[in-house]
Design a protein around this motif. Structure first.
Motif, PDB file in Angstrom:
ATOM      1  N   HIS A  76       8.500  22.864 -17.080  1.00  0.00           N
ATOM      2  CA  HIS A  76       7.053  22.291 -16.477  1.00  0.00           C
ATOM      3  C   HIS A  76       6.026  22.226 -17.319  1.00  0.00           C
ATOM      4  CE1 HIS A  76       8.909  23.008 -12.492  1.00  0.00           C
ATOM      5  NE2 HIS A  76       9.448  24.149 -13.050  1.00  0.00           N
ATOM      6  N   GLY A  77       5.416  21.077 -17.269  1.00  0.00           N
ATOM      7  CA  GLY A  77       4.010  20.849 -18.141  1.00  0.00           C
ATOM      8  C   GLY A  77       2.898  20.752 -17.069  1.00  0.00           C
ATOM      9  N   LEU A  78       2.387  21.850 -16.849  1.00  0.00           N
ATOM     10  CA  LEU A  78       1.312  21.895 -15.798  1.00  0.00           C
ATOM     11  C   LEU A  78      -0.065  22.291 -16.575  1.00  0.00           C
ATOM     12  CD1 LEU A  78       3.255  23.922 -13.262  1.00  0.00           C
ATOM     13  CD2 LEU A  78       3.045  21.522 -13.424  1.00  0.00           C
ATOM     14  N   ASP A  79      -1.279  21.974 -15.847  1.00  0.00           N
ATOM     15  CA  ASP A  79      -2.432  22.376 -16.409  1.00  0.00           C
ATOM     16  C   ASP A  79      -2.507  23.861 -16.232  1.00  0.00           C
ATOM     17  OD1 ASP A  79      -2.819  22.316 -13.541  1.00  0.00           O
ATOM     18  OD2 ASP A  79      -4.359  20.479 -13.711  1.00  0.00           O
ATOM     19  N   GLN A  80      -2.370  24.371 -15.225  1.00  0.00           N
ATOM     20  CA  GLN A  80      -2.162  25.985 -14.852  1.00  0.00           C
ATOM     21  C   GLN A  80      -0.962  26.015 -13.833  1.00  0.00           C
ATOM     22  OE1 GLN A  80      -6.363  24.816 -12.584  1.00  0.00           O
ATOM     23  NE2 GLN A  80      -5.864  26.899 -13.152  1.00  0.00           N
ATOM     24  N   ILE A  81      -0.651  27.368 -13.582  1.00  0.00           N
ATOM     25  CA  ILE A  81       0.212  27.716 -12.528  1.00  0.00           C
ATOM     26  C   ILE A  81      -0.567  27.439 -11.204  1.00  0.00           C
ATOM     27  CG2 ILE A  81       1.468  29.614 -11.438  1.00  0.00           C
ATOM     28  CD1 ILE A  81       2.947  28.278 -13.690  1.00  0.00           C
ATOM     29  N   TYR A  82       0.192  27.122 -10.210  1.00  0.00           N
ATOM     30  CA  TYR A  82      -0.562  26.872  -9.132  1.00  0.00           C
ATOM     31  C   TYR A  82      -0.052  28.194  -8.062  1.00  0.00           C
ATOM     32  CZ  TYR A  82      -0.539  22.285 -10.887  1.00  0.00           C
ATOM     33  OH  TYR A  82      -0.905  21.250 -11.539  1.00  0.00           O
ATOM     34  N   PHE A  83      -1.096  29.068  -7.299  1.00  0.00           N
ATOM     35  CA  PHE A  83      -0.597  29.930  -6.683  1.00  0.00           C
ATOM     36  C   PHE A  83      -1.728  30.017  -5.409  1.00  0.00           C
ATOM     37  CE2 PHE A  83      -0.046  34.095  -4.757  1.00  0.00           C
ATOM     38  CZ  PHE A  83       1.345  34.066  -4.578  1.00  0.00           C
ATOM     39  N   GLU A  84      -1.420  29.229  -4.210  1.00  0.00           N
ATOM     40  CA  GLU A  84      -2.372  29.549  -2.981  1.00  0.00           C
ATOM     41  C   GLU A  84      -1.641  29.927  -1.971  1.00  0.00           C
ATOM     42  OE1 GLU A  84      -5.759  28.788  -3.339  1.00  0.00           O
ATOM     43  OE2 GLU A  84      -5.437  27.900  -5.525  1.00  0.00           O
ATOM     44  N   GLU A 119      18.410  31.728  -8.755  1.00  0.00           N
ATOM     45  CA  GLU A 119      19.689  31.660  -8.408  1.00  0.00           C
ATOM     46  C   GLU A 119      20.856  31.152  -9.340  1.00  0.00           C
ATOM     47  OE1 GLU A 119      21.667  28.958  -4.803  1.00  0.00           O
ATOM     48  OE2 GLU A 119      19.855  30.029  -4.386  1.00  0.00           O
ATOM     49  N   GLU A 120      20.391  30.147 -10.046  1.00  0.00           N
ATOM     50  CA  GLU A 120      21.385  29.495 -11.072  1.00  0.00           C
ATOM     51  C   GLU A 120      21.318  30.185 -12.314  1.00  0.00           C
ATOM     52  OE1 GLU A 120      23.171  26.653 -10.418  1.00  0.00           O
ATOM     53  OE2 GLU A 120      22.464  27.078  -8.251  1.00  0.00           O
ATOM     54  N   GLY A 121      20.669  31.249 -12.575  1.00  0.00           N
ATOM     55  CA  GLY A 121      20.557  31.929 -13.824  1.00  0.00           C
ATOM     56  C   GLY A 121      19.757  31.164 -14.982  1.00  0.00           C
ATOM     57  N   TRP A 122      19.116  30.353 -14.571  1.00  0.00           N
ATOM     58  CA  TRP A 122      18.392  29.444 -15.626  1.00  0.00           C
ATOM     59  C   TRP A 122      17.178  30.171 -16.240  1.00  0.00           C
ATOM     60  CZ3 TRP A 122      17.560  23.973 -13.494  1.00  0.00           C
ATOM     61  CH2 TRP A 122      18.619  23.162 -13.190  1.00  0.00           C
ATOM     62  N   VAL A 123      16.818  29.731 -17.385  1.00  0.00           N
ATOM     63  CA  VAL A 123      15.514  30.044 -18.143  1.00  0.00           C
ATOM     64  C   VAL A 123      14.376  29.073 -17.825  1.00  0.00           C
ATOM     65  CG1 VAL A 123      14.131  30.524 -20.148  1.00  0.00           C
ATOM     66  CG2 VAL A 123      16.496  31.261 -20.111  1.00  0.00           C
ATOM     67  N   GLN A 124      13.331  29.570 -17.207  1.00  0.00           N
ATOM     68  CA  GLN A 124      12.314  28.501 -16.749  1.00  0.00           C
ATOM     69  C   GLN A 124      11.102  28.750 -17.804  1.00  0.00           C
ATOM     70  OE1 GLN A 124      10.518  29.732 -12.984  1.00  0.00           O
ATOM     71  NE2 GLN A 124      10.006  31.863 -13.646  1.00  0.00           N
ATOM     72  N   GLN A 125      10.601  27.579 -18.043  1.00  0.00           N
ATOM     73  CA  GLN A 125       9.517  27.269 -19.067  1.00  0.00           C
ATOM     74  C   GLN A 125       8.190  26.690 -18.453  1.00  0.00           C
ATOM     75  OE1 GLN A 125      11.461  25.888 -23.072  1.00  0.00           O
ATOM     76  NE2 GLN A 125      12.620  24.876 -21.494  1.00  0.00           N
ATOM     77  N   PHE A 126       7.170  27.141 -19.016  1.00  0.00           N
ATOM     78  CA  PHE A 126       5.545  26.643 -18.352  1.00  0.00           C
ATOM     79  C   PHE A 126       4.886  26.155 -19.501  1.00  0.00           C
ATOM     80  CE2 PHE A 126       7.583  29.276 -14.823  1.00  0.00           C
ATOM     81  CZ  PHE A 126       7.372  28.469 -13.934  1.00  0.00           C
ATOM     82  N   HIS A 127       4.720  25.099 -19.763  1.00  0.00           N
ATOM     83  CA  HIS A 127       3.725  24.508 -20.761  1.00  0.00           C
ATOM     84  C   HIS A 127       2.564  24.515 -20.183  1.00  0.00           C
ATOM     85  CE1 HIS A 127       7.496  23.737 -23.108  1.00  0.00           C
ATOM     86  NE2 HIS A 127       6.933  23.698 -23.975  1.00  0.00           N
ATOM     87  N   LEU A 128       1.468  25.361 -20.446  1.00  0.00           N
ATOM     88  CA  LEU A 128       0.252  25.532 -19.518  1.00  0.00           C
ATOM     89  C   LEU A 128      -1.011  25.031 -20.589  1.00  0.00           C
ATOM     90  CD1 LEU A 128       0.858  28.671 -17.742  1.00  0.00           C
ATOM     91  CD2 LEU A 128       1.486  26.573 -16.946  1.00  0.00           C
ATOM     92  N   GLY A 129      -1.922  24.402 -19.908  1.00  0.00           N
ATOM     93  CA  GLY A 129      -3.251  24.341 -20.679  1.00  0.00           C
ATOM     94  C   GLY A 129      -3.605  22.873 -21.305  1.00  0.00           C
ATOM     95  N   ALA A 130      -2.840  21.865 -21.059  1.00  0.00           N
ATOM     96  CA  ALA A 130      -3.189  20.521 -21.563  1.00  0.00           C
ATOM     97  C   ALA A 130      -4.224  20.072 -20.802  1.00  0.00           C
ATOM     98  CB  ALA A 130      -1.916  19.595 -21.633  1.00  0.00           C
TER      99      ALA A 130
END
Length: 468
Positions: A240-248, A290-301
């Motif tokens: 994921h290429g996000l400005d920041q993690i969303y949590f509301e 559930e799939e056993g994947w690695v999740q990546q978060f690119h934050l801050g652009a």
């Protein structure tokens, strides 16, 4: 071949005998696992041969484009209609002015490693180097697959969205080469509900998945089907290429209402968008577990700052910068929500703002629960930070507040088939950092152990972590 009198020499960036021994004996010959990039899978599967050095080296490289624009070079010679030769010569004119920018190091490493050229690139050498590199690149030994073999790339992981057919990954799987190719699932266009064209994108996603997307539940079903499809085709990562993690905080009723409004082309508020993005991101993260994947978060652009040029050239053309978003609280809440359900999968967090290095380095420690080595990672210096100073600061923050010994190392994050010497660049910086501390007595002169640490960061940790 290199000698110690050329700029790119055997001991480039290695400042003492300990650094030299670590690099040459333990790191240099390790294979490359490039677990995140933006290479074209079609070019890999089709074993493309490029016509000129410009097509493989300058086209699509917004790092170079930004430098050329800064020097006052017209867009005609960057992304415009100028000839490949004229674009290359204008890049060559730019190179001497890039000193102290990583482009200067990368440029000469790439000329040396792929073309055995150790001359400095500038206006005087441009014509000769253009002819020599283009003659080589336009041959079978410089096809995309052979370029990957030249750098000992064991695996490359491209990045595709949910609507991708993965036809080129399937093609290569049927006709394997020395380098394996996998994919990372990037569903950001299904998350960012306020983006222009969102509804049209969901229509396409519905067609591809065979799910008519009329409700939020339909969207989740469509994404779940595509995740299963990616898994069936060997995918082991999301990105994921996000400005920041969303949590509301949100309710199911709210999300259903927000999604219905969007599908009816009614305006949703920024607050509604954040609630929706929080909900879908949590759903996806649970699916990755559930799939056993690695999740990546690119934050801050902070992306597409120049509206005029974005309108002309589109995204990913050199108009982005570092953002100063608040990161810690929402990231903590997001990871905690998943961990509380025991649904936090292996996670890599990449940070673009160096002011947040220590935030990220400490955050990962909150969720490393002993279930696997380095389960939550502070990713390598990314984008504007994948240079000597940025990498060193990331390595220092991780070392000071975590375990650098568990780090999965470097990746290119690049669209260029000539970008793989960035792994060498990282490895030299790592070995010099450790070698300097051995010299100063801050680390013991235990080459067997520190050499193993270098091998692990260069290759072994990634091999174990991703389980390709």
């Amino acid at each position: 071949m290199s000698s110690n009198t050329t700029f790119i020499n055997d001991n480039f960036l290695l400042e003492n005998k300990f650094a030299e021994e670590l690099y040459h004996n333990y790191s240099k010959n390790q294979p490359i696992i490039d677990y995140h990039n933006h290479l074209s899978p079609q070019h890999i599967a089709d074993n493309t041969i490029f016509d000129t050095i410009t097509k493989v080296w300058i086209n699509g490289d917004h790092y170079k484009w930004r430098a050329m624009r800064t020097l006052g070079i017209k867009e005609e010679f960057i992304t415009g209609n100028a000839s490949d030769k004229d674009k290359f010569i204008n890049w060559a004119k730019t190179v001497p002015y890039t000193m102290r920018n990583p482009l200067y190091h990368w440029t000469h490493l790439e000329l040396a490693r792929y073309f055995d050229i150790y001359d400095l690139l500038n206006e005087k050498t441009a014509e000769k180097i253009y002819i020599e590199t283009t003659e080589k690149i336009n041959s079978e030994s410089y096809s995309t697959q052979n370029l990957l073999k030249k750098v000992n790339a064991e695996l490359v992981c491209t990045t595709e969205g949910p609507i991708d057919t993965l036809e080129f990954h399937q093609k290569l799987a049927k006709n394997p080469i020395g380098t394996k190719m996998s994919t990372a699932f990037r569903p950001d266009k299904a998350i960012l509900i306020s983006n222009d064209g969102y509804n049209a994108y969901l229509d396409t996603l519905g067609d591809v998945s065979g799910v008519a997307i009329n409700t939020y539940s339909d969207l989740c079903s469509a994404l779940k089907k595509r995740i299963k499809f990616f898994s069936q085709n060997g995918c082991k990562l999301s990105d994921h290429g996000l400005d920041q993690i969303y949590f509301e905080e949100f309710t199911e009723t709210e999300i259903n209402t927000i999604f219905k409004k969007k599908r009816e082309n009614r305006i949703i508020t920024p607050e509604e968008a954040l609630k929706f993005q929080s909900a879908i991101l949590l759903f996806l993260a649970e699916m990755y577990h559930e799939e056993g994947w690695v999740q990546q978060f690119h934050l801050g652009a902070l992306r597409n700052n120049n509206a005029r040029m974005h309108k002309i050239l589109g995204p990913d053309t050199g108009w982005d910068s570092i953002g100063d978003y608040p990161q810690a609280q929402k990231l903590s809440s997001f990871l905690n929500a998943l961990d509380s359900k025991d649904k936090l999968t292996k996670t890599i967090i990449y940070n673009l703002n160096p002011a947040d290095n220590e935030v990220m380095a400490t955050m990962i420690g909150n969720f490393n629960d002993g279930s696997s080595k380095g389960k939550v990672q502070f990713g390598s210096g990314w984008w504007f930070l994948d240079q000597k100073d940025g990498m060193t600061k990331q390595l220092n923050a991780l070392s000071n507040m975590g375990l650098i010994s568990c780090f999965v190392g470097m990746l290119t994050d690049s669209r260029s088939f000539l970008s793989f010497p960035r792994h060498e660049y990282f490895r030299r910086i790592l070995c010099n950092l450790l070698g300097d501390e051995i010299k100063r007595g801050e680390l013991p002169n235990d080459m067997e152990w520190i050499g193993k640490l270098v091998q692990d960061i260069s290759y072994n940790n990634a091999k174990e972590y991703f389980k390709f």
